[in-house]
Design an enzyme around this catalytic site. Structure first.
Site, short mmCIF file in Angstrom:
data_model
loop_
_atom_site.label_atom_id
_atom_site.label_comp_id
_atom_site.label_asym_id
_atom_site.label_seq_id
_atom_site.Cartn_x
_atom_site.Cartn_y
_atom_site.Cartn_z
N THR A 93 44.22 52.73 48.83
CA THR A 93 43.12 51.93 48.26
C THR A 93 42.05 51.70 49.33
O THR A 93 42.35 51.18 50.41
CB THR A 93 43.67 50.60 47.73
OG1 THR A 93 44.65 50.91 46.74
CG2 THR A 93 42.56 49.76 47.09
N GLN A 111 51.21 52.66 46.15
CA GLN A 111 49.85 52.34 46.60
C GLN A 111 49.91 51.75 47.99
O GLN A 111 50.70 50.86 48.27
CB GLN A 111 49.22 51.32 45.62
CG GLN A 111 47.85 50.83 46.05
CD GLN A 111 47.92 49.57 46.90
OE1 GLN A 111 48.82 48.75 46.73
NE2 GLN A 111 46.97 49.42 47.82
N TYR A 117 48.05 49.77 51.15
CA TYR A 117 47.08 49.09 52.00
C TYR A 117 47.67 49.22 53.39
O TYR A 117 48.88 49.05 53.56
CB TYR A 117 46.99 47.60 51.69
CG TYR A 117 46.31 47.21 50.41
CD1 TYR A 117 45.05 47.70 50.06
CD2 TYR A 117 46.91 46.28 49.55
CE1 TYR A 117 44.43 47.29 48.88
CE2 TYR A 117 46.29 45.87 48.39
CZ TYR A 117 45.05 46.38 48.06
OH TYR A 117 44.45 45.96 46.91
N ARG A 157 37.19 43.14 41.35
CA ARG A 157 37.81 42.22 42.30
C ARG A 157 37.47 42.55 43.75
O ARG A 157 38.06 42.00 44.67
CB ARG A 157 39.34 42.26 42.14
CG ARG A 157 39.80 41.69 40.83
CD ARG A 157 41.23 42.08 40.52
NE ARG A 157 42.22 41.49 41.38
CZ ARG A 157 42.81 40.31 41.18
NH1 ARG A 157 42.48 39.59 40.14
NH2 ARG A 157 43.73 39.84 42.01
N ARG A 212 45.15 44.86 34.50
CA ARG A 212 45.41 43.57 33.87
C ARG A 212 46.14 43.71 32.53
O ARG A 212 46.95 42.85 32.20
CB ARG A 212 44.10 42.81 33.67
CG ARG A 212 43.50 42.28 34.99
CD ARG A 212 42.31 41.44 34.71
NE ARG A 212 41.53 41.04 35.86
CZ ARG A 212 40.65 41.82 36.50
NH1 ARG A 212 40.47 43.08 36.12
NH2 ARG A 212 39.96 41.35 37.51
N GLY A 224 38.61 47.68 33.56
CA GLY A 224 38.10 47.23 32.27
C GLY A 224 38.79 47.83 31.06
O GLY A 224 38.36 47.57 29.93
N TYR A 237 44.43 33.86 39.80
CA TYR A 237 44.66 34.96 40.73
C TYR A 237 44.77 36.29 39.97
O TYR A 237 44.21 37.32 40.37
CB TYR A 237 45.92 34.74 41.59
CG TYR A 237 46.09 35.91 42.51
CD1 TYR A 237 45.28 36.05 43.64
CD2 TYR A 237 46.96 36.95 42.21
CE1 TYR A 237 45.35 37.17 44.44
CE2 TYR A 237 47.04 38.08 43.00
CZ TYR A 237 46.24 38.19 44.12
OH TYR A 237 46.29 39.31 44.91
N ARG A 254 37.10 35.50 46.99
CA ARG A 254 37.65 34.85 45.80
C ARG A 254 37.71 33.35 46.07
O ARG A 254 38.69 32.83 46.58
CB ARG A 254 39.04 35.39 45.48
CG ARG A 254 38.98 36.86 45.11
CD ARG A 254 40.35 37.39 44.71
NE ARG A 254 40.27 38.84 44.59
CZ ARG A 254 41.25 39.68 44.91
NH1 ARG A 254 42.39 39.21 45.34
NH2 ARG A 254 41.08 40.97 44.76
N ASP A 280 39.77 53.50 36.44
CA ASP A 280 40.23 52.18 36.03
C ASP A 280 39.10 51.18 36.11
O ASP A 280 37.99 51.52 36.50
CB ASP A 280 41.49 51.71 36.80
CG ASP A 280 41.22 51.17 38.20
OD1 ASP A 280 40.09 50.77 38.52
OD2 ASP A 280 42.19 51.14 38.98
C1 LIG Z 1 46.29 40.61 39.92
C2 LIG Z 1 45.85 41.94 40.44
C3 LIG Z 1 46.42 42.42 41.61
C4 LIG Z 1 46.01 43.66 42.11
N1 LIG Z 1 46.63 44.15 43.23
C5 LIG Z 1 46.29 45.39 43.67
C6 LIG Z 1 46.98 45.96 44.76
O1 LIG Z 1 47.92 45.39 45.31
N2 LIG Z 1 46.57 47.20 45.18
C7 LIG Z 1 45.54 47.87 44.58
O2 LIG Z 1 45.21 48.98 45.00
N3 LIG Z 1 44.90 47.35 43.52
C8 LIG Z 1 45.25 46.14 43.05
N4 LIG Z 1 44.62 45.64 41.95
C9 LIG Z 1 43.60 46.44 41.27
C10 LIG Z 1 44.24 47.33 40.20
O3 LIG Z 1 45.06 48.33 40.77
C11 LIG Z 1 43.18 48.03 39.33
O4 LIG Z 1 42.29 48.74 40.16
C12 LIG Z 1 42.40 47.05 38.46
O5 LIG Z 1 43.24 46.01 38.00
C13 LIG Z 1 41.80 47.79 37.28
O6 LIG Z 1 41.08 46.96 36.45
P1 LIG Z 1 41.68 46.26 35.13
O7 LIG Z 1 42.48 45.10 35.61
O8 LIG Z 1 40.46 45.84 34.39
O9 LIG Z 1 42.53 47.29 34.41
C14 LIG Z 1 45.01 44.40 41.43
C15 LIG Z 1 44.46 43.91 40.25
C16 LIG Z 1 44.88 42.70 39.74
C17 LIG Z 1 44.29 42.22 38.44
#
Ligand SMILES: Cc1cc2nc3c(=O)[nH]c(=O)nc-3n(C[C@H](O)[C@H](O)[C@H](O)COP(=O)(O)O)c2cc1C
Length: 382
Positions: A158, A130, A132, A284, A336, A314, A28, A167, A312
């Site tokens: 977002t 943030q 939703y 994602r 991450r 990567g 996840y 997923r 963001d």
């Molecule tokens: C496990 C996980 C949960 C996430 N949950 C949210 C979230 O609740 N709201 C949101 O806007 N983005 C969420 N994201 C996206 C992150 O805010 C961000 O855009 C993304 O992780 C950036 O990429 P990176 O993981 O390569 O740094 C999530 C990402 C991950 C990995």
């Protein structure tokens, strides 16, 4: 340096987190969508960006600090919202907030956090929220008001998940909402006793399974149950008028997250947003979307200097932070990377992740001959 963790880069923290977490939680937190081409594209795009360093520029004092929304940060990074933190570590949202506060970087609370915003705010530091949108919009408006009351400076809305992402592994693992027990995930959890005791055991002692926090008590459901009517995130009907409505309600900085097209960035500027996050949600959301770093230059050309441009998706090294700044971003969000730190060692691991990224940023700048971020921006990227 926190040498005791024996993690010398984000990849070390990632590996340690992978070993600690049950597969369902790990996947996840780590995985993308569909064939995960988008995640790979994000990394490949960063690796394609190269510098032509300059020499003999007296780099004994490097200053990677900058201002974001009028306040100084030690380097151009903030912690992105990640909803699963509370499953990666006991009260993970708070551990992230505390580590970010100690490092002096802003922390973005996720709408999907398993602690409510009041509890997370106890971690101190600069907080962003943030959003939703829940299907019942009045729930969202109430949470946004609470976030403002708690001193959150910015609201990140977002936009890149108008429908739920695909997923497939979540269904296979039974780790969706509601959580469904199956032979696979029972064995998975039982073979990770440290996680079971350290995360679920502590929740059990403190009152039970985590729930979707941030909702009024009557609507909170455990993550093992389906959400009651109105209490599911639903944004397929959200449009520019909906965002304009949020603009009117939110007195602080408003940032639109998940922008990849320069026309959308221009529209965000015109409707009064203070910033955008150039993001494909870390690979994602839409698997075939452009890498954020590839989308960045056109968006900077469209709105740079007139609103704050975050990037963001990567970021795993300080050199990625420098590449984003060199291509015109004001700062990056890391999702991450801090989450790996959290999974590896809780707050201490997040602190380590942030420390590594800052040190690498400084080292890259010195290698480049750039003493501050203005000099980074003036350097040519190949
Ligand atoms: C496990 C996980 C949960 C996430 N949950 C949210 C979230 O609740 N709201 C949101 O806007 N983005 C969420 N994201 C996206 C992150 O805010 C961000 O855009 C993304 O992780 C950036 O990429 P990176 O993981 O390569 O740094 C999530 C990402 C991950 C990995």
């Amino acid at each position: 340096m926190r040498e005791d963790l024996a993690c010398y880069n984000i990849a070390d923290l990632r590996e340690r987190a992978r070993r600690r977490l049950p597969l369902g939680i790990w996947e996840y937190a780590e995985r993308g969508v569909e064939d995960e081409a988008g995640m790979a594209r994000n990394r490949a795009a960063f690796e394609r960006v190269t510098f032509r360093p300059r020499v003999l520029r007296g780099v004994h004092q490097i200053d990677p600090s900058c201002e974001i929304f009028g306040r100084r940060v030690p380097f151009p990074l903030a912690v992105a919202p990640t909803g699963a933190a509370g499953l990666v570590w006991h009260n993970g949202d708070l551990a992230l907030a505390r580590a970010a506060a100690a490092a002096g970087v802003p922390f973005t609370i996720s709408s999907a956090s398993t602690l409510d915003i009041e509890q997370i705010a106890e971690g101190g530091g600069r907080l962003w929220f943030q959003l939703y949108l829940w299907e019942d919009r009045t729930l969202s408006h109430a949470v946004v008001e609470r976030a403002w009351g708690l001193g959150c400076e910015a609201l990140f809305v977002t936009l890149d998940l108008p429908v739920p992402p695909n997923r497939e592994y979540i269904q296979r693992n039974g780790f969706g909402t509601p959580f469904k027990l199956n032979a696979r995930n029972v064995a998975d959890v039982l073979t990770h006793p440290r996680w079971l005791a350290g995360v679920m055991g502590r929740y059990a002692l403190g009152g039970g399974i985590p729930s979707q926090a941030n909702l009024p008590d009557r609507l909170r459901s455990k993550i093992t149950k389906s959400a009651p009517p109105g209490a599911l995130f639903k944004q397929d009907d959200l449009d520019w008028d909906g965002v304009a409505d949020l603009r009117r309600r939110w007195p602080g900085k408003l940032v639109l997250k998940g922008i990849l097209h320069p026309d959308d960035a221009r529209r965000a500027l015109d409707m009064g947003a203070d910033g955008v996050v150039v993001s494909n949600h870390g690979g994602r959301a839409l698997d075939s979307s452009i890498a954020s770093i590839d989308a960045l230059p056109e968006i900077v050309a469209a709105v740079g200097g007139r609103m704050t441009v975050f990037l963001d998706s990567g970021v795993r090294r300080g050199s990625d932070v420098v590449k984003a700044v060199a291509l015109g971003a004001d700062a990056v969000l890391a999702g991450r990377a801090p989450l790996y730190g959290l999974g590896a060692a809780g707050q201490r691991g997040v602190a380590r992740a942030l420390e590594l990224l800052q040190r690498e940023t400084e080292r890259t700048m010195a290698m480049l001959g750039a003493r501050n971020l203005d000099e980074v921006r003036r350097l040519l990227v190949e």
